[in-house]
Design a protein around this motif. Structure first.
Motif, PDB file in Angstrom:
ATOM      1  N   PRO A  22      -1.316 -19.943 -14.989  1.00 44.80           N
ATOM      2  CA  PRO A  22      -2.654 -19.574 -14.512  1.00 44.80           C
ATOM      3  C   PRO A  22      -3.123 -18.292 -15.202  1.00 44.80           C
ATOM      4  N   SER A  23      -4.380 -18.219 -15.445  1.00 41.98           N
ATOM      5  CA  SER A  23      -4.946 -17.037 -16.088  1.00 41.98           C
ATOM      6  C   SER A  23      -4.648 -15.797 -15.248  1.00 41.98           C
ATOM      7  N   PRO A  24      -4.164 -14.725 -15.877  1.00 46.01           N
ATOM      8  CA  PRO A  24      -3.953 -13.481 -15.130  1.00 46.01           C
ATOM      9  C   PRO A  24      -5.245 -12.966 -14.494  1.00 46.01           C
ATOM     10  N   ALA A  25      -6.392 -13.326 -15.074  1.00 48.08           N
ATOM     11  CA  ALA A  25      -7.673 -12.898 -14.506  1.00 48.08           C
ATOM     12  C   ALA A  25      -7.916 -13.554 -13.151  1.00 48.08           C
ATOM     13  N   ILE A  26      -7.232 -14.660 -12.876  1.00 45.28           N
ATOM     14  CA  ILE A  26      -7.327 -15.335 -11.577  1.00 45.28           C
ATOM     15  C   ILE A  26      -6.103 -14.998 -10.721  1.00 45.28           C
ATOM     16  N   TRP A  27      -4.918 -15.150 -11.304  1.00 44.44           N
ATOM     17  CA  TRP A  27      -3.666 -15.034 -10.561  1.00 44.44           C
ATOM     18  C   TRP A  27      -3.430 -13.623 -10.016  1.00 44.44           C
ATOM     19  N   ASP A  28      -3.598 -12.616 -10.843  1.00 41.40           N
ATOM     20  CA  ASP A  28      -3.308 -11.247 -10.406  1.00 41.40           C
ATOM     21  C   ASP A  28      -4.214 -10.787  -9.259  1.00 41.40           C
ATOM     22  N   PRO A  29      -5.546 -10.964  -9.359  1.00 38.82           N
ATOM     23  CA  PRO A  29      -6.394 -10.584  -8.218  1.00 38.82           C
ATOM     24  C   PRO A  29      -6.112 -11.431  -6.975  1.00 38.82           C
ATOM     25  N   TYR A  30      -5.732 -12.685  -7.188  1.00 40.36           N
ATOM     26  CA  TYR A  30      -5.395 -13.549  -6.052  1.00 40.36           C
ATOM     27  C   TYR A  30      -4.203 -12.974  -5.285  1.00 40.36           C
ATOM     28  N   LEU A  31      -3.153 -12.604  -6.014  1.00 42.33           N
ATOM     29  CA  LEU A  31      -1.974 -12.029  -5.358  1.00 42.33           C
ATOM     30  C   LEU A  31      -2.313 -10.707  -4.683  1.00 42.33           C
ATOM     31  N   LEU A  32      -3.144  -9.897  -5.321  1.00 38.12           N
ATOM     32  CA  LEU A  32      -3.573  -8.637  -4.691  1.00 38.12           C
ATOM     33  C   LEU A  32      -4.324  -8.908  -3.392  1.00 38.12           C
ATOM     34  N   HIS A  33      -5.156  -9.954  -3.394  1.00 34.34           N
ATOM     35  CA  HIS A  33      -5.865 -10.321  -2.163  1.00 34.34           C
ATOM     36  C   HIS A  33      -4.866 -10.683  -1.065  1.00 34.34           C
ATOM     37  N   LEU A  34      -3.844 -11.475  -1.409  1.00 34.45           N
ATOM     38  CA  LEU A  34      -2.853 -11.863  -0.404  1.00 34.45           C
ATOM     39  C   LEU A  34      -2.106 -10.656   0.146  1.00 34.45           C
ATOM     40  N   VAL A  35      -1.735  -9.753  -0.731  1.00 31.64           N
ATOM     41  CA  VAL A  35      -1.039  -8.541  -0.286  1.00 31.64           C
ATOM     42  C   VAL A  35      -1.936  -7.743   0.654  1.00 31.64           C
ATOM     43  N   ASP A  36      -3.188  -7.588   0.272  1.00 38.14           N
ATOM     44  CA  ASP A  36      -4.133  -6.835   1.097  1.00 38.14           C
ATOM     45  C   ASP A  36      -4.359  -7.526   2.448  1.00 38.14           C
ATOM     46  N   ALA A  37      -4.619  -8.824   2.428  1.00 41.10           N
ATOM     47  CA  ALA A  37      -4.860  -9.571   3.671  1.00 41.10           C
ATOM     48  C   ALA A  37      -3.624  -9.537   4.558  1.00 41.10           C
ATOM     49  N   SER A  38      -2.459  -9.645   3.954  1.00 40.10           N
ATOM     50  CA  SER A  38      -1.211  -9.608   4.710  1.00 40.10           C
ATOM     51  C   SER A  38      -0.999  -8.243   5.365  1.00 40.10           C
ATOM     52  N   SER A  39      -1.320  -7.196   4.643  1.00 38.95           N
ATOM     53  CA  SER A  39      -1.106  -5.850   5.193  1.00 38.95           C
ATOM     54  C   SER A  39      -2.094  -5.523   6.313  1.00 38.95           C
ATOM     55  N   ARG A  40      -3.282  -6.118   6.264  1.00 40.14           N
ATOM     56  CA  ARG A  40      -4.294  -5.854   7.291  1.00 40.14           C
ATOM     57  C   ARG A  40      -4.146  -6.767   8.506  1.00 40.14           C
ATOM     58  N   TRP A  41      -3.347  -7.812   8.408  1.00 43.70           N
ATOM     59  CA  TRP A  41      -3.264  -8.808   9.469  1.00 43.70           C
ATOM     60  C   TRP A  41      -2.598  -8.245  10.714  1.00 43.70           C
ATOM     61  N   ALA A  54      -1.750 -18.741   9.143  1.00 37.84           N
ATOM     62  CA  ALA A  54      -2.318 -18.220   7.901  1.00 37.84           C
ATOM     63  C   ALA A  54      -1.464 -17.081   7.355  1.00 37.84           C
ATOM     64  N   GLN A  55      -0.995 -16.198   8.222  1.00 35.15           N
ATOM     65  CA  GLN A  55      -0.164 -15.086   7.773  1.00 35.15           C
ATOM     66  C   GLN A  55       1.162 -15.585   7.227  1.00 35.15           C
ATOM     67  N   VAL A  56       1.764 -16.552   7.886  1.00 34.72           N
ATOM     68  CA  VAL A  56       3.031 -17.105   7.411  1.00 34.72           C
ATOM     69  C   VAL A  56       2.836 -17.757   6.043  1.00 34.72           C
ATOM     70  N   VAL A  57       1.752 -18.490   5.874  1.00 31.97           N
ATOM     71  CA  VAL A  57       1.485 -19.135   4.580  1.00 31.97           C
ATOM     72  C   VAL A  57       1.244 -18.082   3.498  1.00 31.97           C
ATOM     73  N   ARG A  58       0.514 -17.009   3.820  1.00 34.06           N
ATOM     74  CA  ARG A  58       0.328 -15.910   2.850  1.00 34.06           C
ATOM     75  C   ARG A  58       1.687 -15.390   2.376  1.00 34.06           C
ATOM     76  N   LEU A  59       2.551 -15.098   3.345  1.00 32.51           N
ATOM     77  CA  LEU A  59       3.867 -14.560   3.010  1.00 32.51           C
ATOM     78  C   LEU A  59       4.699 -15.563   2.216  1.00 32.51           C
ATOM     79  N   ASP A  60       4.542 -16.836   2.515  1.00 38.26           N
ATOM     80  CA  ASP A  60       5.261 -17.873   1.783  1.00 38.26           C
ATOM     81  C   ASP A  60       4.778 -17.938   0.333  1.00 38.26           C
TER      82      ASP A  60
END
Length: 176
Positions: A22-41, A54-60
């Protein structure tokens, strides 16, 4: 639309597993979003049935991407989880290299899912939930329960007595 975002991540992981990059322009921001959403959950953040799932799936997804968040996984491990959430978290631990924790969680997980169905924002149903549970069981290495669940799910789909949403059909195909 968080659930759609999570499914997109699952497809990106499948692409990676098939040898695509996957393009890093898509993959890297996607993972950052998951980390951010996970930390705020926090429990009840969305105040609906799919909140903890949703949180379990993020972590998975993060664990499968090689970026496990063991601290947040441990928080959920200590919480009261539904069977589906427990199986997916167990699979996340296995993906993170923590087979011991994954097997321990799996040993406490049953196979119960709600028989309710929603075609709204979170698109949940017993078929989708059983398919996601089957995929997690296979990843954990649980052969007996996964064989039984596969046969049950196959019979449900084969009998054709219900219409499957795109997500239900996709989840079943993914699990099979």
């Amino acid at each position: 639309y968080e659930w759609g975002t999570l499914w997109a991540g699952r497809f990106l992981l499948a692409a990676k597993a098939a040898g695509h990059t996957p393009s890093p322009a898509i993959w890297d921001p996607y993972l950052l979003h998951l980390v951010d959403a996970s930390s705020r959950w926090k429990p009840g953040a969305y105040a609906h049935r799919g909140d903890t799932l949703a949180q379990v799936v993020r972590l998975d997804i993060l664990a499968q991407a090689g970026k496990p968040d063991i601290a947040r996984m441990n928080q959920l491990r200590a919480a009261k989880l539904a069977d589906l959430e427990r199986w997916i978290l167990a699979a996340a631990y296995v993906s993170a290299g923590r087979q011991d924790a994954g097997r321990e969680l799996a040993s406490k997980a049953g196979t119960s899912v709600s028989d309710l169905r929603s075609l709204g924002e979170w698109l949940w149903s017993d078929v989708r939930d059983r398919a996601m549970m089957l995929e997690a069981m296979v990843r954990v290495g649980e052969q007996q329960k996964s064989t039984e669940l596969f046969r049950s799910l196959r019979a449900t789909v084969r009998d054709g007595g219900i219409w499957l949403s795109t997500q239900e059909g996709g989840a079943v195909l993914w699990a099979f």
